[in-house]
Design an enzyme around this catalytic site. Structure first.
Site, PDB file in Angstrom:
ATOM      1  CG  ASP A 141      -1.689   1.299   1.100  1.00 31.66           C
ATOM      2  OD1 ASP A 141      -2.461   1.624   0.319  1.00 31.66           O
ATOM      3  OD2 ASP A 141      -1.858   1.816   2.525  1.00 31.66           O
ATOM      4  CD  GLU A 197      -2.892   8.364   7.132  1.00 34.90           C
ATOM      5  OE1 GLU A 197      -2.013   8.938   7.658  1.00 34.90           O
ATOM      6  OE2 GLU A 197      -2.786   7.454   6.333  1.00 34.90           O
ATOM      7  CB  CYS A 253      -9.945   5.121  -0.217  1.00 34.90           C
ATOM      8  SG  CYS A 253      -8.501   5.797   0.657  1.00 34.90           S
TER       9      CYS A 253
HETATM   10  N1  DGL Z   1      -3.901   3.939   0.012  1.00 34.89           N
HETATM   11  C1  DGL Z   1      -4.574   5.112  -0.717  1.00 34.89           C
HETATM   12  C2  DGL Z   1      -5.858   4.242  -1.487  1.00 34.89           C
HETATM   13  O1  DGL Z   1      -6.459   3.216  -1.024  1.00 34.89           O
HETATM   14  C3  DGL Z   1      -5.237   6.035   0.234  1.00 34.89           C
HETATM   15  C4  DGL Z   1      -3.740   6.884   0.683  1.00 34.89           C
HETATM   16  C5  DGL Z   1      -3.038   7.721  -0.273  1.00 34.89           C
HETATM   17  O2  DGL Z   1      -3.930   8.612  -0.916  1.00 34.89           O
HETATM   18  O3  DGL Z   1      -2.042   7.247  -0.785  1.00 34.89           O
HETATM   19  O4  DGL Z   1      -6.147   4.752  -2.363  1.00 34.89           O
END
Ligand code: DGL
Length: 284
Positions: free
Chosen positions: A26, A168, A200
């Protein structure tokens, strides 16, 4: 999307592959929502996780940059040894699934198809909402996946860039977050969606507030749950389940200092994390 796994001879799957961990990555710590589901649904599997905490967020970056980062991470995880790769990040899955699948030596699963499949199955009025980062929504990846599954579906998407920092910050049940959610969701709710894809990594933590804003009638698709289901199905098809008597070992790597990751990780994972290792992947 997913490679034709059963018919593909690209992958060198030997008898020892079963013992290898599942690689999950991620842009940061949000992918731990997927890890949490993997722990639940596949408790005997070892997991190696990489979170690109030094370069997060990806959601506001260009396609080229996200692709470049994703390939570096894939090289790192493959060098560590994995039997399957899970792109937990919706942004990476939206804009880089094909290039990752091309570059990888192991099967790759992103979060878009599992989410789209679930939404297409549960919607009753055929109006599906999608929320995600700016890059995810701009890519149109969910629309494409949904329309491929059922061309009559009406898809209403909206980017919610403020949700990631709010989650967060731990403002999961905070009036500010509720207000922001109302602003973002009102237009899609007014169009009469009955299903909403949480596109997301961070959004599963906002389920309570989203139900508060949208009402309990809204069907919420948690892509972390759906993706873990698909991982399980693919490991089964590929005969890659780890022997169930084995003791799983988990490894967590981040590209920035581990302390903050460890602190916030507990919220995403539902359990504390220690033993997080710092690693730079830029030279992979
Ligand atoms: N992990 C990202 C997503 O699922 C969210 C955080 C980011 O913008 O990097 O799109």
């Amino acid at each position: 999307v997913i490679e034709p796994l059963s018919s593909s001879n690209k992958y060198q799957v030997g008898p020892t592959s079963r013992q290898l961990p599942v690689g999950v990555f991620d842009s940061g710590l949000g992918g731990l929502t997927v890890v949490q589901q993997l722990f639940k649904q596949l408790p005997w599997e070892s997991i190696i996780y990489f979170g690109d905490t030094a370069r997060v967020p990806y959601g506001s970056k260009s396609v080229d940059t996200v692709r470049k980062y994703a390939i570096q991470i894939v090289r790192f995880l493959e060098a560590r040894g994995v039997k399957l790769l899970v792109i937990a990040c919706n942004t990476v899955s939206s804009v880089a699934l094909e290039v990752v699948a091309e570059a990888a030596q192991v099967p790759v699963i992103g979060v878009i198809e599992p989410g789209a499949l679930a939404a297409a199955a549960v919607t009753r009025n055929h109006k599906v909402g999608v929320i995600g980062t700016t890059a995810t929504i701009r890519s149109g990846a969910y629309e494409k996946a949904l329309q491929q599954l059922a061309s009559h579906l009406i898809v209403l998407s909206t980017a919610c860039p403020l949700f990631v920092p709010l989650v967060e910050e731990g403002w999961l049940d905070h009036p500010v977050t509720e207000q922001v959610a109302r602003e973002y969701l009102q237009p899609v709710l007014q169009q009469g969606i009955d299903t909403l894809i949480l596109g997301c990594t961070h959004y599963p933590l906002l389920k309570t507030i989203l139900h508060k804003v949208a009402g309990n009638g809204l069907r919420i698709v948690d892509t972390a749950i759906e993706t873990a289901r698909q991982v399980k199905a693919h490991l089964g098809t590929l005969r890659l389940f780890s022997p169930q008597q084995s003791h799983p070992q988990h490894f967590f790597y981040v590209s920035d200092f581990p302390q903050k990751f460890e602190e916030v990780a507990a919220r995403f994972l539902g359990e504390p994390l220690s033993n997080v290792t710092h690693i730079s992947v830029e030279n992979y």
